[in-house]
Design a protein around this motif. Structure first.
Motif, PDB file in Angstrom:
ATOM      1  N   ASP A 182       0.472  -1.024   0.549  1.00  0.00           N
ATOM      2  CA  ASP A 182      -0.066  -0.279  -0.470  1.00  0.00           C
ATOM      3  C   ASP A 182       1.106   1.400   0.434  1.00  0.00           C
ATOM      4  O   ASP A 182       0.659   2.141   0.559  1.00  0.00           O
ATOM      5  CB  ASP A 182      -0.866   0.146   1.118  1.00  0.00           C
ATOM      6  N   ALA A 183       1.602   1.102  -0.982  1.00  0.00           N
ATOM      7  CA  ALA A 183       2.914   2.890  -1.325  1.00  0.00           C
ATOM      8  C   ALA A 183       2.470   2.647  -1.680  1.00  0.00           C
ATOM      9  O   ALA A 183       3.255   4.219  -2.123  1.00  0.00           O
ATOM     10  CB  ALA A 183       4.067   1.914  -1.447  1.00  0.00           C
ATOM     11  N   GLY A 184       1.245   4.006  -2.217  1.00  0.00           N
ATOM     12  CA  GLY A 184       0.421   5.309  -3.166  1.00  0.00           C
ATOM     13  C   GLY A 184       0.412   4.789  -4.121  1.00  0.00           C
ATOM     14  O   GLY A 184       1.490   3.423  -5.209  1.00  0.00           O
ATOM     15  N   PRO A 185       0.239   5.547  -5.414  1.00  0.00           N
ATOM     16  CA  PRO A 185       0.477   5.782  -6.530  1.00  0.00           C
ATOM     17  C   PRO A 185       2.086   5.928  -6.735  1.00  0.00           C
ATOM     18  O   PRO A 185       3.065   5.987  -6.791  1.00  0.00           O
ATOM     19  CB  PRO A 185       0.045   6.821  -6.956  1.00  0.00           C
ATOM     20  N   LEU A 186       1.928   5.336  -8.558  1.00  0.00           N
ATOM     21  CA  LEU A 186       2.860   5.185  -9.607  1.00  0.00           C
ATOM     22  C   LEU A 186       2.975   6.077 -11.277  1.00  0.00           C
ATOM     23  O   LEU A 186       2.220   6.000 -11.479  1.00  0.00           O
ATOM     24  CB  LEU A 186       3.959   4.157  -9.344  1.00  0.00           C
ATOM     25  N   THR A 187       3.875   6.631 -11.446  1.00  0.00           N
ATOM     26  CA  THR A 187       3.394   6.898 -12.587  1.00  0.00           C
ATOM     27  C   THR A 187       5.360   6.548 -13.730  1.00  0.00           C
ATOM     28  O   THR A 187       6.289   6.563 -12.704  1.00  0.00           O
ATOM     29  CB  THR A 187       3.931   8.449 -12.574  1.00  0.00           C
ATOM     30  N   VAL A 188       4.440   5.334 -14.210  1.00  0.00           N
ATOM     31  CA  VAL A 188       5.726   4.876 -15.237  1.00  0.00           C
ATOM     32  C   VAL A 188       5.199   4.958 -16.376  1.00  0.00           C
ATOM     33  O   VAL A 188       4.649   5.216 -16.947  1.00  0.00           O
ATOM     34  CB  VAL A 188       4.755   3.281 -15.295  1.00  0.00           C
ATOM     35  N   LEU A 189       7.155   5.695 -16.773  1.00  0.00           N
ATOM     36  CA  LEU A 189       7.145   6.173 -18.152  1.00  0.00           C
ATOM     37  C   LEU A 189       7.736   5.554 -19.130  1.00  0.00           C
ATOM     38  O   LEU A 189       9.350   5.316 -19.054  1.00  0.00           O
ATOM     39  CB  LEU A 189       7.819   7.576 -17.511  1.00  0.00           C
ATOM     40  N   SER A 190       7.621   4.968 -20.440  1.00  0.00           N
ATOM     41  CA  SER A 190       8.341   3.921 -21.590  1.00  0.00           C
ATOM     42  C   SER A 190       8.884   5.313 -21.332  1.00  0.00           C
ATOM     43  O   SER A 190       8.535   6.464 -22.150  1.00  0.00           O
ATOM     44  CB  SER A 190       7.135   3.718 -21.859  1.00  0.00           C
ATOM     45  N   CYS A 191      10.184   5.681 -22.190  1.00  0.00           N
ATOM     46  CA  CYS A 191      11.136   6.520 -22.907  1.00  0.00           C
ATOM     47  C   CYS A 191      12.092   5.678 -24.028  1.00  0.00           C
ATOM     48  O   CYS A 191      12.893   6.271 -25.091  1.00  0.00           O
ATOM     49  CB  CYS A 191      12.206   7.272 -22.432  1.00  0.00           C
ATOM     50  N   ASP A 192      11.184   4.853 -24.369  1.00  0.00           N
ATOM     51  CA  ASP A 192      11.783   3.974 -25.488  1.00  0.00           C
ATOM     52  C   ASP A 192      10.848   4.403 -27.362  1.00  0.00           C
ATOM     53  O   ASP A 192      10.312   5.213 -27.011  1.00  0.00           O
ATOM     54  CB  ASP A 192      11.125   2.318 -25.143  1.00  0.00           C
ATOM     55  N   ASN A 193      11.474   4.404 -28.415  1.00  0.00           N
ATOM     56  CA  ASN A 193      10.852   4.345 -29.401  1.00  0.00           C
ATOM     57  C   ASN A 193       9.958   3.913 -30.148  1.00  0.00           C
ATOM     58  O   ASN A 193      10.019   2.972 -30.601  1.00  0.00           O
ATOM     59  CB  ASN A 193      12.079   4.806 -30.592  1.00  0.00           C
ATOM     60  N   LEU A 194       8.478   4.148 -29.113  1.00  0.00           N
ATOM     61  CA  LEU A 194       7.519   3.122 -29.896  1.00  0.00           C
ATOM     62  C   LEU A 194       5.909   3.603 -30.106  1.00  0.00           C
ATOM     63  O   LEU A 194       5.978   4.702 -29.383  1.00  0.00           O
ATOM     64  CB  LEU A 194       7.388   1.537 -29.446  1.00  0.00           C
ATOM     65  N   PRO A 195       5.267   4.040 -31.576  1.00  0.00           N
ATOM     66  CA  PRO A 195       4.224   4.875 -30.961  1.00  0.00           C
ATOM     67  C   PRO A 195       3.371   4.465 -29.833  1.00  0.00           C
ATOM     68  O   PRO A 195       3.474   3.372 -28.900  1.00  0.00           O
ATOM     69  CB  PRO A 195       3.485   4.276 -32.452  1.00  0.00           C
ATOM     70  N   ASP A 196       2.695   5.329 -29.051  1.00  0.00           N
ATOM     71  CA  ASP A 196       2.403   5.338 -28.333  1.00  0.00           C
ATOM     72  C   ASP A 196       2.725   4.535 -27.080  1.00  0.00           C
ATOM     73  O   ASP A 196       1.671   3.893 -26.197  1.00  0.00           O
ATOM     74  CB  ASP A 196       0.908   4.222 -28.570  1.00  0.00           C
ATOM     75  N   ASN A 197       3.940   4.739 -26.857  1.00  0.00           N
ATOM     76  CA  ASN A 197       4.514   3.694 -25.706  1.00  0.00           C
ATOM     77  C   ASN A 197       4.017   3.506 -24.467  1.00  0.00           C
ATOM     78  O   ASN A 197       4.011   2.365 -23.808  1.00  0.00           O
ATOM     79  CB  ASN A 197       6.001   4.504 -25.845  1.00  0.00           C
ATOM     80  N   GLY A 198       3.195   4.741 -23.834  1.00  0.00           N
ATOM     81  CA  GLY A 198       2.954   4.185 -22.664  1.00  0.00           C
ATOM     82  C   GLY A 198       1.296   3.588 -22.746  1.00  0.00           C
ATOM     83  O   GLY A 198       1.333   2.933 -21.432  1.00  0.00           O
ATOM     84  N   ALA A 199       0.481   3.749 -23.611  1.00  0.00           N
ATOM     85  CA  ALA A 199      -0.575   2.610 -24.009  1.00  0.00           C
ATOM     86  C   ALA A 199       0.578   1.473 -24.175  1.00  0.00           C
ATOM     87  O   ALA A 199      -0.343   0.415 -23.658  1.00  0.00           O
ATOM     88  CB  ALA A 199      -1.354   3.477 -25.017  1.00  0.00           C
TER      89      ALA A 199
END
Length: 477
Positions: A182-199
């Motif tokens: 229960d450590a709280g929210p987290l943001t995960v950022l893909s920094c790789d070259n592919l379209p819509d990398n986050g999705a």
């Protein structure tokens, strides 16, 4: 004498770190040369701009201990040479290697952001991990202008691809531990070259989550899209010697890059974050127009250089006026018309800046480095814009020439570094038409549509015939 906190006083004050973090707030998966020249630099500048020193980075090596062995004896300090400027970066606090407890670090309450540069292989089905591939058409695109063979890099290529693919599985294990704590929210950022990398990353994570974990992730974790841009060639021994002379101490983790850097981030964070916008990052509502622009203009041009120029270095290729003219036509005629959503952005100036960056002899960006894993890079860099041009009733002549150059490369190269190498290789005796027919049938690269398109097939076949016959010099004009 080796660079470390104990020897930092030997480094000129102007070259010392801008900030030394007190806590670790960011975990980065894939701590290769590109990350050290890009996100880690932005993070240090953000801390320096705000005085908020909670954003030290825990770097995670995905497949070996090499980067850790270079950084740990240096207290995770390393230098970046950008143009004529050399400066030690202090944002990395620790490095984990395979076998270390990554889940515990991801579950730590002070960890608020996870970033990834795991290369395109990390988003495809890993032989060891059983992960699903990206649903994007064809294969995912290539690494973020970074180096695959840097002696101080952890970028994955070739036979190590399965290890990189396991990064998503390790991320999910960490999310499971975080949910349990229960450590709280987290943001995960893909920094790789592919379209819509986050999705794309969010879908892969969801496929590995059991229902209760997935419910927690959907409520507590965001996956913003990003676009990153900085050319980071492989660091050479000569570079390390030069850095030692400039610093006054030996640095075995140094990286070399260009002065230019760009980071566009979808402004959708789950919680706290470094003030990257204070360090020059652009936070926007929609990253996709910038993402397409970079993938197609910069990375697409890079692929054309890799498979058509015959040069050893990018700067040598662009130093040839005929080849520079070809790149202008590729960008102006075939790639730029496929871009939209860039209202107010100086696209012409961006293209000129690309040619100037490519021509920079100080980077010594090796063409062979760009040619690695071409089957993974072509779809988003060149094939998707080709589809767009064909759909509009246009002939993507320059794209077809670059694709033909790739076909010549994969069928004639003495050494082929590509996950599909066994299916791509030829013996050099097949006709151009037979080669095009065989390679276009590989749906992982070309989908089912391009092989059925007579215009595209004809353009590529004609280009390959002429490349085979005379090297294709006349095709560039």
């Amino acid at each position: 004498m080796r660079l470390s906190r104990a020897t930092l006083s030997r480094v000129a004050p102007a070259a010392r770190p801008l900030a030394l973090p007190r806590l670790t707030g960011v975990v980065h998966l894939g701590i290769g040369a590109f990350h050290r020249a890009h996100q880690a630099v932005y993070t240090e500048r953000a801390m320096a701009a705000t005085g908020d020193d909670r954003w030290g980075i825990c770097g995670v090596s995905q497949r070996s201990t090499d980067v850790a062995e270079r950084l740990r004896p240096q207290d995770c300090l390393y230098a970046v040479r950008a143009g004529d400027e050399v400066r030690v970066v202090g944002s990395v606090r620790e490095v984990l290697v395979p076998g270390d407890d990554l889940a515990a670090r991801l579950a730590a309450p002070q960890t608020a952001v996870v970033t990834l540069t795991i290369t395109e292989q990390g988003y495809r089905r890993g032989q060891a991990s059983g992960q699903a591939s990206s649903p994007a058409s064809g294969a995912a695109s290539g690494p973020a202008s970074g180096a695959a063979s840097d002696p101080a890099s952890d970028a994955a290529s070739g036979p190590a691809a399965g290890a990189a693919a396991g990064a998503v599985g390790r991320l999910v294990a960490g999310l499971r531990a975080r949910a349990a704590a229960d450590a709280g929210p987290l943001t995960v950022l893909s920094c790789d070259n592919l379209p819509d990398n986050g999705a794309t990353l969010a879908r892969l994570v969801a496929e590995l989550c059991e229902p209760p974990l997935l419910a927690w992730v959907e409520e507590n974790v965001t996956f913003p899209a990003t676009m990153v841009d900085r050319i980071v060639p492989a660091t050479t021994r000569a570079d390390l010697d030069d850095m030692a002379a400039r610093l006054g101490v030996r640095d075995l983790a140094a990286v070399v890059t260009e002065p230019f850097a760009q980071w566009v981030i979808e402004d959708r964070f789950a919680g706290d974050r470094p003030a990257w916008d204070e360090a020059g990052a652009l936070l926007v509502e929609d990253v996709r127009p910038y993402e397409r622009m970079k993938l197609r203009l910069l990375n697409g041009s890079h692929s054309a250089i890799a498979y058509l120029s015959g040069a050893a270095l990018v700067s040598e290729a662009v130093g040839d006026p005929a080849f520079a003219g070809f790149l202008r036509r590729l960008m102006d005629d075939d790639l730029s018309p496929t871009l939209d959503g860039l209202d107010g952005f100086d696209l012409a100036g961006y293209k000129e800046s690309l040619l100037a960056r490519f021509a920079n002899p100080g980077l010594r960006h090796r063409v062979a480095q760009i040619a690695v894993d071409g089957s993974q890079k072509l779809p988003q860099r060149l094939l998707d814009p080709a589809r767009d041009r064909l759909a509009g009733g246009h002939e993507p002549r320059w794209i077809a020439l670059a694709v033909a150059g790739w076909m010549r490369h994969v069928t004639t190269a003495r050494e082929l570094h590509d996950p599909l190498a066994d299916r791509l290789r030829g013996d050099g005796t097949a006709s151009a038409a037979a080669t095009v027919h065989r390679l276009l049938a590989i749906e992982e690269i070309f989908g089912a549509d391009l092989r059925e398109n007579e215009v595209f097939t004809g353009l590529v076949t004609d280009a390959l015939e002429r490349l085979t016959a005379d090297g294709g010099r006349a095709l560039l004009s």
